[in-house]
Design a protein around this motif. Structure first.
Motif, mmCIF file in Angstrom:
data_model
loop_
_atom_site.group_PDB
_atom_site.id
_atom_site.type_symbol
_atom_site.label_atom_id
_atom_site.label_comp_id
_atom_site.label_asym_id
_atom_site.label_seq_id
_atom_site.Cartn_x
_atom_site.Cartn_y
_atom_site.Cartn_z
ATOM 1 N N ALA A 1 0.840 -1.207 0.000
ATOM 2 C CA ALA A 1 0.000 0.000 0.000
ATOM 3 C C ALA A 1 0.875 1.257 0.000
ATOM 4 O O ALA A 1 0.551 2.239 -0.692
ATOM 5 C CB ALA A 1 -0.915 -0.001 1.213
ATOM 6 N N ALA A 2 1.971 1.235 0.747
ATOM 7 C CA ALA A 2 2.883 2.387 0.767
ATOM 8 C C ALA A 2 3.535 2.573 -0.603
ATOM 9 O O ALA A 2 3.709 3.712 -1.075
ATOM 10 C CB ALA A 2 3.941 2.195 1.844
ATOM 11 N N ILE A 3 3.877 1.467 -1.256
ATOM 12 C CA ILE A 3 4.465 1.545 -2.598
ATOM 13 C C ILE A 3 3.443 2.107 -3.574
ATOM 14 O O ILE A 3 3.754 2.995 -4.379
ATOM 15 C CB ILE A 3 4.960 0.149 -3.050
ATOM 16 C CG1 ILE A 3 6.153 -0.280 -2.204
ATOM 17 C CG2 ILE A 3 5.318 0.147 -4.532
ATOM 18 C CD1 ILE A 3 6.553 -1.731 -2.376
ATOM 19 N N LYS A 4 2.211 1.607 -3.509
ATOM 20 C CA LYS A 4 1.151 2.077 -4.400
ATOM 21 C C LYS A 4 0.866 3.561 -4.169
ATOM 22 O O LYS A 4 0.657 4.320 -5.112
ATOM 23 C CB LYS A 4 -0.121 1.253 -4.165
ATOM 24 C CG LYS A 4 -1.197 1.508 -5.163
ATOM 25 C CD LYS A 4 -0.697 1.216 -6.543
ATOM 26 C CE LYS A 4 -1.722 0.541 -7.384
ATOM 27 N NZ LYS A 4 -1.234 0.413 -8.767
ATOM 28 N N GLN A 5 0.891 3.982 -2.901
ATOM 29 C CA GLN A 5 0.666 5.396 -2.577
ATOM 30 C C GLN A 5 1.742 6.266 -3.222
ATOM 31 O O GLN A 5 1.445 7.319 -3.781
ATOM 32 C CB GLN A 5 0.671 5.590 -1.057
ATOM 33 C CG GLN A 5 0.414 7.015 -0.623
ATOM 34 C CD GLN A 5 -0.983 7.482 -0.962
ATOM 35 O OE1 GLN A 5 -1.941 6.749 -0.755
ATOM 36 N NE2 GLN A 5 -1.107 8.673 -1.494
ATOM 37 N N ARG A 6 2.987 5.811 -3.166
ATOM 38 C CA ARG A 6 4.088 6.565 -3.779
ATOM 39 C C ARG A 6 3.908 6.634 -5.293
ATOM 40 O O ARG A 6 4.157 7.677 -5.907
ATOM 41 C CB ARG A 6 5.414 5.885 -3.413
ATOM 42 C CG ARG A 6 6.653 6.576 -3.899
ATOM 43 C CD ARG A 6 7.025 7.740 -2.973
ATOM 44 N NE ARG A 6 8.297 8.300 -3.331
ATOM 45 C CZ ARG A 6 9.438 8.065 -2.701
ATOM 46 N NH1 ARG A 6 9.460 7.275 -1.654
ATOM 47 N NH2 ARG A 6 10.537 8.619 -3.104
ATOM 48 N N GLU A 7 3.466 5.513 -5.901
ATOM 49 C CA GLU A 7 3.233 5.511 -7.344
ATOM 50 C C GLU A 7 2.133 6.509 -7.728
ATOM 51 O O GLU A 7 2.271 7.238 -8.704
ATOM 52 C CB GLU A 7 2.819 4.109 -7.811
ATOM 53 C CG GLU A 7 3.937 3.107 -7.825
ATOM 54 C CD GLU A 7 3.484 1.718 -8.233
ATOM 55 O OE1 GLU A 7 4.345 0.944 -8.681
ATOM 56 O OE2 GLU A 7 2.287 1.397 -8.106
ATOM 57 N N VAL A 8 1.069 6.537 -6.952
ATOM 58 C CA VAL A 8 -0.043 7.440 -7.234
ATOM 59 C C VAL A 8 0.373 8.894 -7.020
ATOM 60 O O VAL A 8 0.081 9.765 -7.842
ATOM 61 C CB VAL A 8 -1.272 7.081 -6.362
ATOM 62 C CG1 VAL A 8 -2.331 8.157 -6.428
ATOM 63 C CG2 VAL A 8 -1.843 5.739 -6.788
ATOM 64 N N ASP A 9 1.081 9.150 -5.915
ATOM 65 C CA ASP A 9 1.502 10.519 -5.607
ATOM 66 C C ASP A 9 2.417 11.086 -6.688
ATOM 67 O O ASP A 9 2.294 12.251 -7.068
ATOM 68 C CB ASP A 9 2.225 10.571 -4.261
ATOM 69 C CG ASP A 9 1.282 10.394 -3.087
ATOM 70 O OD1 ASP A 9 0.051 10.446 -3.292
ATOM 71 O OD2 ASP A 9 1.783 10.200 -1.956
ATOM 72 N N GLU A 10 3.350 10.268 -7.154
ATOM 73 C CA GLU A 10 4.340 10.758 -8.119
ATOM 74 C C GLU A 10 3.985 10.425 -9.563
ATOM 75 O O GLU A 10 4.753 10.741 -10.466
ATOM 76 C CB GLU A 10 5.714 10.204 -7.750
ATOM 77 C CG GLU A 10 6.172 10.688 -6.386
ATOM 78 C CD GLU A 10 7.557 10.204 -6.019
ATOM 79 O OE1 GLU A 10 8.268 9.684 -6.898
ATOM 80 O OE2 GLU A 10 7.929 10.375 -4.851
ATOM 81 N N ARG A 11 2.853 9.752 -9.752
ATOM 82 C CA ARG A 11 2.397 9.355 -11.089
ATOM 83 C C ARG A 11 3.477 8.589 -11.854
ATOM 84 O O ARG A 11 3.782 8.890 -13.009
ATOM 85 C CB ARG A 11 1.935 10.566 -11.886
ATOM 86 C CG ARG A 11 0.679 11.193 -11.337
ATOM 87 C CD ARG A 11 0.233 12.365 -12.211
ATOM 88 N NE ARG A 11 -1.039 12.893 -11.801
ATOM 89 C CZ ARG A 11 -1.186 13.818 -10.847
ATOM 90 N NH1 ARG A 11 -0.152 14.270 -10.205
ATOM 91 N NH2 ARG A 11 -2.393 14.258 -10.552
#
Length: 153
Positions: free
Chosen positions: A31-41
Motif C-alpha cells: 500500500a505504501a508503494i502504491k501510494q508513492r506511485e499514485v503521488d508521483e504518477r
C-alpha cells in the motif's frame, strides 16, 4: 527479480500459508508503494529505477516501527511492542544486506579523506558523499554519529 515482484510473491505465499501477521505487514508495504506511485504518477516496476525508491519506502516503514517500539516500551505496552517487532522482522527482509561496522567506518574515513573535511562544519559534505553510497545498507544515524566523532576528534 525486482523487489516489487518479490514482495508480491511473498504476499501470495503468506496468503496460501494463512500467515495473517506477515500478510498484513506485506500488504501495508504494498500500500505504501502504491501510494508513492499514485503521488508521483510513476510505475515502480523497473528494477533499475524502482528498487532504490522501494528501498527508501521500506526504510521509512522500518524507522516508523522502531519509533513505535520505543514509544510502546515507555508506555509499558508489551503486546504492541511484540506486534511491531514482528512487523519489523518482516520488513527488514526486504532491505539489502547491511554493511558491518568496520565497512561503515572505512567508508566514513574514505569520504572524509575524499572531501577534505577538517572540522564539524564540513560534515554536510561528507554526509552528501556517503548518503548515496550507503543508502539502504547502513543506518544513517550511526553514520552521522561516526562522522561527528571523527571530525570532532
Amino acid at each position: 527479480m525486482s523487489l516489487k515482484l518479490r514482495i508480491t510473491d511473498d504476499m501470495k505465499t503468506a496468503m496460501r500459508a494463512k500467515d495473517t501477521a506477515r500478510l498484513g505487514t506485506i500488504r501495508l508495504l504494498l500500500a505504501a508503494i502504491k501510494q508513492r506511485e499514485v503521488d508521483e504518477r510513476i510505475e515502480l516496476d523497473d528494477a533499475a529505477l524502482g528498487d532504490p525508491i522501494i528501498g527508501s519506502i521500506v526504510e521509512k516503514l522500518i524507522k516508523q516501527r522502531k519509533d513505535s517500539i520505543s514509544q510502546f516500551q515507555t508506555a509499558g505496552r508489551d503486546d504492541l511492542v511484540a506486534a511491531e517487532q514482528a512487523e519489523l522482522v518482516v520488513l527488514q527482509a526486504y532491505l539489502p544486506e547491511q554493511l558491518s561496522t568496520t565497512e561503515v567506518e572505512a567508508a566514513v574515513a574514505a569520504a572524509i579523506a575524499e572531501s577534505g573535511a577538517a572540522s564539524a562544519k564540513d560534515m554536510g559534505k561528507v554526509m552528501g558523499l556517503l548518503k548515496s553510497r550507503l543508502a539502504g545498507r547502513a543506518d544513517m544515524g550511526q553514520v552521522s554519529a561516526l562522522i561527528k566523532a571523527r571530525l570532532a576528534g
